[in-house]
Design a protein around this motif. Structure first.
Motif, PDB file in Angstrom:
ATOM      1  N   LYS A  56       0.802  -1.225   0.000  1.00 34.63           N
ATOM      2  CA  LYS A  56       0.000   0.000   0.000  1.00 34.63           C
ATOM      3  C   LYS A  56       0.834   1.274   0.000  1.00 34.63           C
ATOM      4  O   LYS A  56       0.303   2.356  -0.203  1.00 34.63           O
ATOM      5  N   GLY A 189      -8.577  -6.898  -2.417  1.00 36.02           N
ATOM      6  CA  GLY A 189      -9.173  -6.041  -1.375  1.00 36.02           C
ATOM      7  C   GLY A 189      -9.899  -4.918  -2.077  1.00 36.02           C
ATOM      8  O   GLY A 189     -11.099  -4.980  -2.326  1.00 36.02           O
ATOM      9  N   THR A 190      -9.161  -3.888  -2.464  1.00 36.28           N
ATOM     10  CA  THR A 190      -9.741  -2.842  -3.321  1.00 36.28           C
ATOM     11  C   THR A 190      -9.732  -3.295  -4.773  1.00 36.28           C
ATOM     12  O   THR A 190     -10.374  -2.692  -5.610  1.00 36.28           O
ATOM     13  N   THR A 193      -4.297  -3.883  -6.897  1.00 39.81           N
ATOM     14  CA  THR A 193      -3.117  -4.661  -7.286  1.00 39.81           C
ATOM     15  C   THR A 193      -3.412  -5.506  -8.520  1.00 39.81           C
ATOM     16  O   THR A 193      -2.654  -5.500  -9.497  1.00 39.81           O
ATOM     17  N   SER A 274      -2.337 -12.509   4.403  1.00 34.84           N
ATOM     18  CA  SER A 274      -2.852 -12.511   3.028  1.00 34.84           C
ATOM     19  C   SER A 274      -1.804 -13.066   2.071  1.00 34.84           C
ATOM     20  O   SER A 274      -2.143 -13.535   0.980  1.00 34.84           O
TER      21      SER A 274
HETATM   22  C1  LIG Z   1      -2.489  -7.261   3.701  1.00 36.70           C
HETATM   23  C2  LIG Z   1      -3.267  -7.019   2.453  1.00 36.70           C
HETATM   24  N1  LIG Z   1      -3.290  -7.952   1.499  1.00 36.70           N
HETATM   25  C3  LIG Z   1      -3.985  -7.782   0.354  1.00 36.70           C
HETATM   26  C4  LIG Z   1      -4.707  -6.639   0.102  1.00 36.70           C
HETATM   27  C5  LIG Z   1      -5.457  -6.477  -1.192  1.00 36.70           C
HETATM   28  O1  LIG Z   1      -4.874  -5.584  -2.134  1.00 36.70           O
HETATM   29  P1  LIG Z   1      -5.728  -4.642  -3.063  1.00 36.70           P
HETATM   30  O2  LIG Z   1      -6.443  -3.629  -2.209  1.00 36.70           O
HETATM   31  O3  LIG Z   1      -4.775  -3.990  -4.011  1.00 36.70           O
HETATM   32  O4  LIG Z   1      -6.757  -5.481  -3.799  1.00 36.70           O
HETATM   33  C6  LIG Z   1      -4.717  -5.674   1.084  1.00 36.70           C
HETATM   34  C7  LIG Z   1      -5.526  -4.489   0.905  1.00 36.70           C
HETATM   35  O5  LIG Z   1      -6.673  -4.377   1.180  1.00 36.70           O
HETATM   36  C8  LIG Z   1      -3.978  -5.849   2.280  1.00 36.70           C
HETATM   37  O6  LIG Z   1      -3.977  -4.913   3.250  1.00 36.70           O
END
Ligand SMILES: Cc1ncc(COP(=O)(O)O)c(C=O)c1O
Length: 328
Positions: A56, A189-190, A193, A274
């Protein structure tokens, strides 16, 4: 003469101007010793090596600099963002460096280390009810941003600078360092990525497969969400997620913990939960294909999860604890 001039003269690339310059260009490590298929290579991209500790860092820098360029963020203006973890920490660190006050809304149920990190960087923290999870923090932040139009609401779930950061940096780095990639695996998550990196990789080679890792509906794996849980991030819609994703692989919390432990004990990579989920997804793909090179994302390091017992507790106890703590 600036430090950059001095460095150029010496041909040095090792002394940087600012911690912000340390974001990105993260290393990749071969972890094929974990592969169930001798013809499939596994490569981890260590986003944990970013200066504020996670993938992030890239989007925090990109969202802040984008808002500055567009005049949506001016000196002294307050930033507000819902985040249960990594985005909040990276935003708070950069806001502190640049002199912006910042308010982060987070559920009470996040691990203590996350709150402590926000305190280190001087963020104002507003806690939202744990049982409402990250969606509760998003709702409350949206309400507060509407009440305070003078604040800057970056909103990573809908901010184009989020996937763009990955399109411009994460994707090119992976293709530069590992052009033989056949599959890219990451959690969602969002979706920033997967969207940004995935779009870049497909433009270089349309045969590269983009694979999302999701927790089962109603179960939790930190950092990740299931797209069927009722909220589709606008970033996913705007970047044509349904077309971009080739596959989804469901990973249970227990597998994520097991694989997080294998990463540290068999590869020396101390990662967050994750990352274990991404690895579990990568292993499923590896056993389904004949040959290839799978790159997966290690989103963050393990430091912020030590208090949860994820690495050392009995696996049943760690799994039960993971059910209670919301990380995304
Ligand atoms: C530890 C972790 N892994 C994976 C993700 C997912 O990534 P993204 O938000 O780019 O989809 C996040 C974010 O929400 C995260 O904080």
């Amino acid at each position: 003469m600036t430090l950059a001039d001095v460095n150029r003269r010496r041909g040095s690339v090792f002394v940087h101007q600012s911690a912000l310059d340390l974001i990105g260009n993260t290393p990749m490590v071969d972890v094929s010793n974990l592969s169930p298929n001798p013809n499939v290579r596994l490569v981890a991209k260590l986003e944990s090596q970013n200066p504020f500790g996670s993938v992030k860092d890239r989007i925090a820098k990109s969202m802040i600099e984008d808002a500055e360029r567009e005049g949506r963020l001016v000196p002294g203006q307050r930033i507000i963002e819902p985040s249960s973890g990594n985005t909040g920490i990276a935003l708070a660190a950069i806001a502190k460096m640049k002199g912006y006050p910042i308010t982060i809304l987070m559920p009470t149920s996040v691990s203590i280390e996350r709150r402590q990190m926000l305190e280190v960087f001087g963020a104002d923290i507003i806690l939202t009810p744990g049982e409402e999870g990250s969606n509760g923090a998003v709702r409350r932040a949206t309400e507060m941003a509407a009440q305070h139009p003078e604040w800057c609401f970056l909103y990573q779930y809908a901010n184009d600078a989020n996937p763009r950061a990955h399109y411009e940096t994460t994707g090119p780095e992976i293709y530069r360092d590992c052009p033989e990639i056949t599959h890219f695996v990451a959690g969602l998550g969002t979706s920033g990525t997967l969207m940004g990196t995935g779009k870049y990789l497909k433009e270089q080679n349309p045969d590269i497969k983009i694979v999302a890792v999701e927790p089962p509906l109603g179960e939790r794996v930190e950092g990740l969400r299931n797209l069927d849980d009722g909220y589709i991030p606008p970033v996913f819609e705007h970047w044509n997620g349904r077309e971009l994703l080739d596959r989804k692989r469901v990973v249970r919390p227990r597998e994520s913990l097991e694989m997080t432990r294998r990463l540290v004990t068999e590869c020396g990579i101390f990662a967050g939960i994750s990352s274990g989920a991404s690895l579990a997804g990568a292993l499923k793909v590896a056993s389904e294909i004949d040959e290839g090179t799978i790159v997966f994302i290690v989103c963050d390091g393990g430091w912020k999860y030590l208090s949860t017992g994820a690495y050392t507790d009995d696996l049943d106890a760690a799994e039960a604890a993971a059910e209670k703590i919301i990380y995304f």
